[in-house]
Design a protein around this motif. Structure first.
Motif, PDB file in Angstrom:
ATOM      1  N   ASP A 236       0.848  -1.183   0.000  1.00  0.00           N
ATOM      2  CA  ASP A 236       0.000   0.000   0.000  1.00  0.00           C
ATOM      3  C   ASP A 236       0.892   1.245   0.000  1.00  0.00           C
ATOM      4  N   SER A 237       1.490   1.547  -1.146  1.00  0.00           N
ATOM      5  CA  SER A 237       2.397   2.684  -1.238  1.00  0.00           C
ATOM      6  C   SER A 237       1.678   4.009  -1.018  1.00  0.00           C
ATOM      7  N   GLU A 238       0.379   4.040  -1.309  1.00  0.00           N
ATOM      8  CA  GLU A 238      -0.405   5.251  -1.075  1.00  0.00           C
ATOM      9  C   GLU A 238      -0.415   5.593   0.410  1.00  0.00           C
ATOM     10  N   TRP A 239      -0.508   4.584   1.253  1.00  0.00           N
ATOM     11  CA  TRP A 239      -0.495   4.784   2.704  1.00  0.00           C
ATOM     12  C   TRP A 239       0.850   5.350   3.153  1.00  0.00           C
ATOM     13  N   ARG A 241       2.942   7.077   1.295  1.00  0.00           N
ATOM     14  CA  ARG A 241       3.154   8.404   0.734  1.00  0.00           C
ATOM     15  C   ARG A 241       2.346   9.478   1.450  1.00  0.00           C
ATOM     16  N   LYS A 242       1.129   9.148   1.886  1.00  0.00           N
ATOM     17  CA  LYS A 242       0.229  10.206   2.348  1.00  0.00           C
ATOM     18  C   LYS A 242      -0.210  10.088   3.801  1.00  0.00           C
ATOM     19  N   GLU A 243      -0.262   8.889   4.350  1.00  0.00           N
ATOM     20  CA  GLU A 243      -0.877   8.731   5.666  1.00  0.00           C
ATOM     21  C   GLU A 243       0.096   8.398   6.779  1.00  0.00           C
ATOM     22  N   GLU A 363       5.799  12.158  -2.674  1.00  0.00           N
ATOM     23  CA  GLU A 363       5.193  11.016  -3.356  1.00  0.00           C
ATOM     24  C   GLU A 363       6.132  10.437  -4.414  1.00  0.00           C
ATOM     25  N   ASN A 364       6.779  11.314  -5.190  1.00  0.00           N
ATOM     26  CA  ASN A 364       7.671  10.837  -6.237  1.00  0.00           C
ATOM     27  C   ASN A 364       8.953  10.272  -5.655  1.00  0.00           C
ATOM     28  N   ARG A 367       8.290   6.740  -4.573  1.00  0.00           N
ATOM     29  CA  ARG A 367       8.197   5.853  -5.736  1.00  0.00           C
ATOM     30  C   ARG A 367       9.583   5.505  -6.254  1.00  0.00           C
TER      31      ARG A 367
END
Length: 412
Positions: A236-239, A241-243, A363-364, A367
């Protein structure tokens, strides 16, 4: 007076570590004292005396903790006492633990809370300078303005080695590990090398670039020393990056006053590493006086990766390719400078940081790091599989370990 049998002693007196706890009426103190007297921190042959005080030198709030400590009947606790006379604070102290655990007035301005640190640090600094042992170790821990407090203590103890005053970042480091472990359904102690950069209780950055996971339940297994990059195992890379970092900070603020156990454990662990070495090769974050490492301003107290060996700490300047970008560093340095300027009365209002345009967003960066770490891990795995072979002869089941040189393999 002679030492007890089996304990380290010098002719005529006990070899003592005098520990002064300030902020001693807070929850951390209740949990810290039993750890300090169990022999794990200073050694099983070292008796200690503990002198406790709070910032108003009021004894009413200290009676309970003294009586409970005496009730421990701990063999290594020679004496515990209260300090209620200002001029007697820190007399002969070899270790001083300053706990910034005060509950702050939420309606008070940030600037007033910062300015309130100055007179207390000036007082404590003068008393340490006058009364403490010349090689005293000072540990600053807690919730509020750790870097600033450490910097001010150094400022007002000019004869003290500034490398003997540090701020504890391990509480935040361990919170990050625990949150990652819950996400990955693993154990926090198996996550290593999480780095805390900057202002521990202010603008900081939790760096996962070097973080590794040991004994992770996956298709690839190795000996206890085998690890994998954490960023390659959280799908869960979104987690991330943002959370993740926002969640750690939110948890830290809302649950702090219920976590005296973890705070005490971290303080004791940092002391233990300082006296008896940190685990070889393992990264520990600590707020230290900068001498220009990682291009940080000299004289600024900055949390960075360190290692402890032979009673001293040294920055891990051998680490490369971390997440400490110029954007992150600029925001942190600005925050630390603003705190110091306000505390010293050189500016009256905290000025917000204006980031430099055109910097790659977090975020980048995450990644890119995942891709780079994956390439390196794939290379490691290729070498890993080249040194052994899978053998299903002699009735082995596919779930049994197959040895290949120093490694073990499992097939799912």
């Amino acid at each position: 007076m002679s030492g007890s049998p089996g304990r380290t002693a010098e002719p005529g007196y006990y070899l003592l570590h005098h520990n002064s706890l300030t902020g001693a009426s807070c929850p951390t103190s209740y949990n810290l004292i039993p750890i300090l007297v169990n022999g794990e921190v200073f050694g099983e042959d070292k008796e200690i005396s503990i002198h406790i005080l709070n910032n108003n030198f009021n004894e009413d709030s200290l009676h309970g903790i003294v009586m409970e400590a005496q009730d421990l009947a701990a063999p290594l606790l020679r004496n515990i006492s209260m300090c209620t006379a200002i001029e007697e604070a820190f007399v002969g102290a070899e270790v001083i633990i300053i706990l910034n655990d005060d509950i702050e007035n939420e309606f008070e301005s940030l600037e007033n809370r910062i300015r309130a640190r100055l007179p207390l640090c000036e007082l404590f600094g003068s008393l340490i300078e006058k009364n403490a042992h010349q090689s005293v170790k000072v540990i600053v821990a807690g919730k509020t303005f750790l870097n600033l407090t450490t910097n001010l203590i150094i400022r007002y103890t000019p004869s003290l080695n500034p490398r003997n005053v540090i701020a504890v970042a391990m509480v935040l480091e361990n919170e990050a590990k625990a949150m990652l472990a819950r996400k990955m359904k693993t154990t926090a102690s198996d996550i290593k090398d999480v780095i805390i950069w900057g202002n521990i209780t202010g603008s900081h950055h939790i760096d996962l670039r070097k973080a590794k996971v040991f004994r992770y339940d996956s298709a690839i297994w190795g000996p206890p020393s085998f690890s994998r990059y954490l960023l390659n195992l959280i799908f869960d890379s979104e987690w991330i990056r943002k959370e993740f970092e926002a969640s750690v900070n939110s948890w830290s603020l809302t649950r702090y006053f219920q976590r005296g156990v973890s705070s005490a454990h971290c303080i004791a662990t940092v002391l233990k590493f300082w006296y008896h070495n940190s685990p070889p090769g393992e990264i520990l974050s600590m707020g230290i006086i900068s001498e220009g490492e990682f291009d940080t301003p000299a004289g600024m107290v900055f949390s960075m990766p360190v290692q402890c060996k032979n009673g001293v700490w040294f920055p891990r300047t051998d680490l490369t390719e971390t997440e400490l970008t110029e954007e992150i560093k600029g925001a942190i340095i600005h925050d630390l400078q603003q705190e110091k300027l306000i505390a010293l009365g050189e500016v009256s209002t905290y000025q917000p940081y204006l980031p430099v345009a055109g910097i790659t967003p977090r975020e980048n960066r995450v990644r890119i790091q995942i891709e780079e770490n994956l390439e390196e891990e794939q290379k490691d795995q290729t070498e890993f599989f080249s040194i052994g072979s899978l053998d299903f002869s002699e009735g082995r089941s596919s779930q049994e370990p197959l040895e290949g040189n120093d490694f073990e393999f499992y097939e799912n």
